[in-house]
Scaffold this active site. Structure first.
Site, PDB file in Angstrom:
ATOM      1  N   LYS A  76       0.865  -1.273  -0.166  1.00 30.11           N
ATOM      2  CA  LYS A  76      -0.052   0.016   0.069  1.00 30.11           C
ATOM      3  C   LYS A  76       1.042   1.031   0.293  1.00 30.11           C
ATOM      4  CE  LYS A  76      -3.889   1.970   2.802  1.00 30.11           C
ATOM      5  NZ  LYS A  76      -4.804   1.798   3.708  1.00 30.11           N
ATOM      6  N   SER A 151      -9.723   1.799   2.621  1.00 26.55           N
ATOM      7  CA  SER A 151      -8.682   2.438   1.977  1.00 26.55           C
ATOM      8  C   SER A 151      -7.775   1.554   1.106  1.00 26.55           C
ATOM      9  CB  SER A 151      -8.144   3.666   2.606  1.00 26.55           C
ATOM     10  OG  SER A 151      -7.238   3.088   3.743  1.00 26.55           O
ATOM     11  N   SER A 175     -10.027  -0.452   7.120  1.00 27.92           N
ATOM     12  CA  SER A 175      -9.510  -0.353   5.752  1.00 27.92           C
ATOM     13  C   SER A 175      -8.816  -1.716   5.175  1.00 27.92           C
ATOM     14  CB  SER A 175      -8.605   0.722   5.612  1.00 27.92           C
ATOM     15  OG  SER A 175      -9.362   1.994   5.271  1.00 27.92           O
TER      16      SER A 175
HETATM   17  N1  GLN Z   1     -13.445   4.320   6.289  1.00 25.60           N
HETATM   18  C1  GLN Z   1     -12.630   4.990   7.363  1.00 25.60           C
HETATM   19  C2  GLN Z   1     -12.304   6.269   7.128  1.00 25.60           C
HETATM   20  O1  GLN Z   1     -12.589   6.915   6.212  1.00 25.60           O
HETATM   21  C3  GLN Z   1     -11.609   3.925   7.853  1.00 25.60           C
HETATM   22  C4  GLN Z   1     -10.248   4.113   6.846  1.00 25.60           C
HETATM   23  C5  GLN Z   1      -9.153   3.279   7.470  1.00 25.60           C
HETATM   24  O2  GLN Z   1      -9.316   2.188   8.005  1.00 25.60           O
HETATM   25  N2  GLN Z   1      -8.091   3.783   6.992  1.00 25.60           N
HETATM   26  O3  GLN Z   1     -11.651   6.980   7.961  1.00 25.60           O
END
Ligand code: GLN
Length: 482
Positions: A76, A151, A175
């Site tokens: 990532k 994400s 995410s």
């Molecule tokens: N969807 C959540 C956010 O937008 C979690 C994102 C994540 O776990 N990085 O913050």
């Protein structure tokens, strides 16, 4: 070959059925063929990968290989990679070449894994669909009109489409687990502090954790063996000795007590998801597990508490991107203030700006107690709910996501709908617990995951249950036709 598990590929490398160079070249060819459509990778490090592959072949020939030696991986783009663009999905870092490797990257390299490139992600890991990325959205290999989740969407799409054998992700509120659910993968968010955050660009430091996105629980265990463990460079990293996460994979499930949270199995849960979970429950019952209802009464507060705490931490973490030290700088600033304002205004996307504003507001004098401290108190209550539940059961099973992958563009203009995507996953981060998602069924040709959550440091147990489930079902072996 390219859709095999890490464990299978490792066997093939050991038996010399394929070399690391051949495997790497085959993945690179497939990336060149499919990435223009999927947009899963933002950077491809072909030359470096082939050099690492030759080194892996040498190491295997000398007989000092680890199971991951010669296995191609994607990282990532939130992980710093020495000499390689590390953009974190943002215009702000579109030209940032990291001067060092993140601990996770370094440890996987030491194990002999081959980095194919860096994967697309929501900007600064803020999002649930990969649509906030400055590099454009990623498409779900199961249906390219749909999102891969976020994400860590680029990593999930890459593993699902066979563009790498395994990938790293990070999970601040879901995410790793939500994209795993949307792409038919196994994803593990470790206990907070189990994996070093050093070199991982910070979003919300008290919630962020790195973990594996793989095709099986066994593969996730192999990756955990490489990445978990204490790190002097991250003071929140737990000081624990080496744990072999593959050691208990085959332990029988007889006597295992699993809790089903009343708050997750309501009439609001999609009936088709409900049916898929019931089938999974029956499978685990046939393997010796018993089920009982548990309650997580404060779960409904997890999304609101998270959307105070995470933006508050993000607003502090992202203050370093000021146009002075590194990252994007605006053209011809009039003065210092103009430099700050325009660099940040032009460098950050809308969702990141929204979070910085919410976080700054929640931390400002007069609102700090009303919002931030209140959210921290709720966080404590959420943790207590889990502690009480784990007095009665060994782990908790429920949905990962309320539904299968949604269409691109469907939710992106409505932040609150997008925030509710993580309704089942966020509490786990607030409580610092390990959670994983694994494929449990298919709905209209799309995968759907189930979530397992355990007490602190119960990763081996979660992986054991997931592995036993996968030995008795074949949801995890389904592959999309891309
Ligand atoms: N969807 C959540 C956010 O937008 C979690 C994102 C994540 O776990 N990085 O913050």
């Amino acid at each position: 070959m390219l859709s095999k598990t890490v464990a299978e590929l490792s066997g093939a490398l050991t038996r010399k059925e394929v070399s690391a160079r051949e495997l790497t070249q085959a993945y690179l060819d497939k990336i060149h063929q499919l990435n223009p459509a999927l947009n899963a990778y933002v950077t491809i490090t072909a030359e470096q990968a082939l050099a690492q592959a030759d080194a892996a072949d040498n190491r295997r020939a000398k007989g000092n290989a680890s199971p991951l030696t010669g296995i191609p991986i994607a990282h990532k783009d939130i992980f710093c990679t020495r000499g390689v663009l590390t953009a974190c999905g943002s215009h702000m870092l579109h030209n940032f070449i990291a001067p060092y490797d993140a601990t996770v990257v370094e440890r996987l390299e030491q194990a002999g894994a081959i980095m194919l490139g860096k994967t697309n992600m929501d900007e600064f890991a803020m999002g649930s669909s990969n649509e906030t990325s400055w590099f454009g959205p990623v498409r779900n290999p199961w249906d390219q009109a749909r999102v891969p989740g976020g994400s860590s969407g680029g990593s999930a799409a890459a593993v699902a489409a066979g563009l790498c054998a395994m990938a790293t992700g990070t999970d601040t509120g879901g995410s790793i687990r939500q994209p795993a659910s949307f792409c038919g993968l196994t994803g593990l968010k470790p206990t907070y502090g189990r994996v070093s955050r050093w070199g991982m660009i910070a979003f919300a430091s008290s919630l962020d954790q790195a973990g594996p996105l793989t095709r099986s629980a066994e593969d996730a265990a192999l990756m955990m063996n490489a990445i978990a463990g204490s790190d002097l460079r991250d003071s929140t990293c737990l000081e624990l000795g080496f744990e072999d996460f593959t050691a208990k994979l085959n332990q029988p499930l007889a006597g295992l007590r699993i809790g089903l949270p009343r708050e997750h199995f309501t009439k609001d849960l999609n009936p088709a998801v409900q049916t898929i979970l019931q089938n999974a429950i029956r499978t685990l019952e046939s393997l010796g597990a018993s089920f009982k209802e548990v309650s997580l009464p404060n779960n409904y507060l997890s999304v609101p508490a998270y959307y105070v705490i995470a933006p508050a931490e993000a607003s502090a973490n992202l203050s370093r991107f000021d146009g002075v030290r590194f990252g994007y700088r605006c053209e011809n600033p009039d003065n210092l203030e103009d430099l700050y304002k325009r660099s940040r205004g032009e460098g950050f996307g809308d969702e990141v700006k929204r979070r910085i504003m919410v976080g700054t507001y929640a931390l400002s004098a007069g609102y700090y107690d009303a919002y931030y401290i209140k959210a921290q108190k709720i966080r404590r209550l959420i943790k207590q709910d889990f502690d009480l539940a784990f007095n009665d059961v060994d782990l908790i099973l429920g949905p990962t996501s309320p539904h299968t992958a949604f269409k691109l563009g469907e939710k992106v203009s409505d932040p609150v709908t997008m925030y509710l995507e993580d309704i089942y996953t966020i509490a786990v981060n607030l409580a610092g617990l390990p959670g994983m998602s694994l494929p449990a069924g298919m709905l209209n040709g799309l995968p759907i995951g189930m979530q397992l959550v355990g007490p602190s440091l119960s990763e081996s147990r979660l992986l054991n249950v997931a592995h036993q489930f996968q030995m008795n079902t074949d949801w995890h072996s389904q592959r999309p036709e891309v």
